[in-house]
Write a protein that holds these residues in place. Structure first.
Motif, PDB file in Angstrom:
ATOM      1  N   MET A   1       0.842  -1.193   0.000  1.00 40.29           N
ATOM      2  CA  MET A   1       0.000   0.000   0.000  1.00 40.29           C
ATOM      3  C   MET A   1       0.876   1.240   0.000  1.00 40.29           C
ATOM      4  N   THR A   3      -0.634   4.236  -0.048  1.00 40.69           N
ATOM      5  CA  THR A   3      -1.679   5.241   0.115  1.00 40.69           C
ATOM      6  C   THR A   3      -1.631   5.912   1.479  1.00 40.69           C
ATOM      7  N   TYR A   6      -4.469   5.891   5.308  1.00 40.33           N
ATOM      8  CA  TYR A   6      -5.900   5.727   5.093  1.00 40.33           C
ATOM      9  C   TYR A   6      -6.117   5.022   3.767  1.00 40.33           C
ATOM     10  N   ILE A   7      -7.257   4.388   3.667  1.00 40.40           N
ATOM     11  CA  ILE A   7      -7.574   3.667   2.446  1.00 40.40           C
ATOM     12  C   ILE A   7      -8.913   4.125   1.869  1.00 40.40           C
ATOM     13  N   ARG A   8      -9.492   5.125   2.492  1.00 36.46           N
ATOM     14  CA  ARG A   8     -10.657   5.826   1.982  1.00 36.46           C
ATOM     15  C   ARG A   8     -10.547   7.264   2.458  1.00 36.46           C
ATOM     16  N   ALA A   9     -11.050   8.177   1.665  1.00 33.13           N
ATOM     17  CA  ALA A   9     -10.918   9.592   2.014  1.00 33.13           C
ATOM     18  C   ALA A   9     -11.533   9.898   3.379  1.00 33.13           C
ATOM     19  N   GLY A  10     -12.596   9.207   3.721  1.00 35.16           N
ATOM     20  CA  GLY A  10     -13.274   9.446   4.980  1.00 35.16           C
ATOM     21  C   GLY A  10     -12.544   8.894   6.189  1.00 35.16           C
ATOM     22  N   ASP A  11     -11.430   8.202   5.965  1.00 31.69           N
ATOM     23  CA  ASP A  11     -10.649   7.627   7.067  1.00 31.69           C
ATOM     24  C   ASP A  11      -9.486   8.516   7.483  1.00 31.69           C
ATOM     25  N   GLN A 104     -23.077 -10.302  12.338  1.00 37.53           N
ATOM     26  CA  GLN A 104     -22.931  -8.899  11.947  1.00 37.53           C
ATOM     27  C   GLN A 104     -24.267  -8.237  12.217  1.00 37.53           C
TER      28      GLN A 104
ATOM     29  N   PRO B  47     -17.777   9.717   1.654  1.00 38.79           N
ATOM     30  CA  PRO B  47     -16.314   9.703   1.736  1.00 38.79           C
ATOM     31  C   PRO B  47     -15.727   8.389   2.237  1.00 38.79           C
ATOM     32  N   HIS B  48     -16.550   7.571   2.890  1.00 41.13           N
ATOM     33  CA  HIS B  48     -16.046   6.300   3.417  1.00 41.13           C
ATOM     34  C   HIS B  48     -16.259   5.159   2.442  1.00 41.13           C
ATOM     35  N   GLY B  68     -10.757   1.843  -2.617  1.00 39.35           N
ATOM     36  CA  GLY B  68     -11.450   2.806  -1.780  1.00 39.35           C
ATOM     37  C   GLY B  68     -11.516   4.153  -2.484  1.00 39.35           C
ATOM     38  N   TYR B  69     -12.519   4.961  -2.089  1.00 37.70           N
ATOM     39  CA  TYR B  69     -12.613   6.307  -2.656  1.00 37.70           C
ATOM     40  C   TYR B  69     -11.494   7.177  -2.083  1.00 37.70           C
ATOM     41  N   CYS B  70     -10.638   7.674  -2.937  1.00 37.74           N
ATOM     42  CA  CYS B  70      -9.577   8.618  -2.582  1.00 37.74           C
ATOM     43  C   CYS B  70      -9.440   9.595  -3.745  1.00 37.74           C
ATOM     44  N   THR B  71      -8.849  10.744  -3.484  1.00 37.81           N
ATOM     45  CA  THR B  71      -8.591  11.698  -4.554  1.00 37.81           C
ATOM     46  C   THR B  71      -7.090  11.974  -4.640  1.00 37.81           C
ATOM     47  N   CYS B  75      -7.867   4.495  -4.011  1.00 34.59           N
ATOM     48  CA  CYS B  75      -6.849   3.742  -3.261  1.00 34.59           C
ATOM     49  C   CYS B  75      -7.014   2.253  -3.587  1.00 34.59           C
ATOM     50  N   ASP B  76      -5.960   1.685  -4.111  1.00 39.24           N
ATOM     51  CA  ASP B  76      -5.995   0.273  -4.489  1.00 39.24           C
ATOM     52  C   ASP B  76      -5.737  -0.578  -3.245  1.00 39.24           C
ATOM     53  N   TRP B  77      -6.725  -1.366  -2.848  1.00 37.62           N
ATOM     54  CA  TRP B  77      -6.592  -2.193  -1.648  1.00 37.62           C
ATOM     55  C   TRP B  77      -5.899  -3.519  -1.938  1.00 37.62           C
ATOM     56  N   THR B 123     -19.121  -3.195   5.991  1.00 36.24           N
ATOM     57  CA  THR B 123     -17.712  -3.286   6.362  1.00 36.24           C
ATOM     58  C   THR B 123     -17.574  -2.979   7.845  1.00 36.24           C
TER      59      THR B 123
END
Lengths: 137, 150
Positions: A1, A3, A6-11, A104, B47-48, B68-71, B75-77, B123
């Motif tokens: 990784m 990145t 974080y792996i999402r913008a919201g993180d 879950q 954003p998540h 994942g959503y990134c700008t 983001c490649d997981w 998730t």
């Protein structure tokens, strides 16, 4: 990784580095939850309790003449965002040796929605399967 | 004796799990192919969100590649193997999978089910980096693309 942290913008870490206590509030889940299907052949009742800030789940499956008590296991609690302490869902896990069951759960309109992921480990050809059920207080 | 009876019940979670004649021996085989393809998030503002999933079957195993959503770029997981689930013990058709991405500083588990052509993905996200971020839960919806254009 490549990145970063974080792996999402919201993180992004800066969303939650304000020093606020983010102990997640478990109270939305605490209580006795009963399956909305009175004749369910699956889990009939869940007792969700707060023990010193940790969430525990005790599941009872349909059986006769008495419900089958699966015992209490500690659950992992999740908020709805990285900068929130509002309890949004929890997960838990039972391993009986013969079957693995992952819980879950999330809240929706006052109901507790439970998905179970069931994996057999006994060598039978039963397919691993999921089940979705609804519980009210 | 009562304890022994409970262990017997733990062979199943539901009466529908009883071993039937046809589901009594041999390996369980759930066909993962209905899940294969490219799946895109229905919500392009959260954003998540997970932006996209590409799922392939390799040697009978469902492989999940997520972004994942990134700008400015997603983001490649990376890609991980998944466990697939049917909707009953005698079914052979996958309608759910679970997969775990371990990023070192956090772990994200996907738990999904297919409903009326929509992939519902929950998730659970657990941080281990003491960054102060709350572990959190999401529930997202995905539709399948006809091809893997994105």
């Amino acid at each position: 990784m490549e990145t970063g942290k974080y792996i999402r913008a919201g993180d992004r870490t800066e969303l939650a580095n304000d020093g606020v206590d983010r102990k997640i509030d478990v109270t939305p889940f605490v209580g006795t939850w009963v399956n909305t299907m009175r004749d369910t052949q699956s889990f009939v009742k869940l007792i969700v309790s707060d023990r010193d800030g940790k969430l525990f789940v005790q599941a009872f499956a349909a059986a006769s003449p008495e419900l089958c008590d699966w015992g209490a296991v500690e659950a992992q609690v999740f908020a709805d965002r990285v900068d929130s302490r509002k309890g949004a869902g929890f997960s838990a896990h039972y391993n009986t040796g013969l079957i693995d069951v992952a819980f879950q759960a999330n809240m929706n309109l006052g109901l507790l929605v439970l998905l179970t992921f069931n994996r057999f480990k006994d060598g039978s050809s039963r397919a691993n399967y999921i089940n979705r059920e609804f519980f009210h207080r | 004796m009562k304890g022994a009876q409970k262990m017997t019940f733990r062979d199943f979670t539901s009466v529908v799990d009883y071993r039937t004649q046809e589901a009594n021996s041999g390996p369980s085989r759930v066909d993962p192919s209905p899940l294969a393809g490219t799946w895109v998030n229905t919500n392009d503002s959260a954003p998540h969100r997970i932006a996209k999933l590409v799922m392939t079957v390799r040697d009978g195993v469902l492989m999940v590649h997520a972004w994942g959503y990134c700008t400015p770029d997603p983001c490649d997981w990376g890609e991980v193997p998944a466990e697939v689930y049917a909707d009953g013990i005698n079914s052979q058709t996958a309608m759910s999978f679970t997969a775990t991405f371990d990023f070192g500083f956090m772990e994200t588990q996907l738990q999904t089910n297919l409903k009326r052509g929509t992939m519902v993905i929950a998730t659970t996200n657990r941080f281990s980096d003491l960054s102060g971020r709350s572990d959190y839960y999401t529930r997202e919806f995905f539709y399948q693309l006809d091809d893997d254009s994105f």
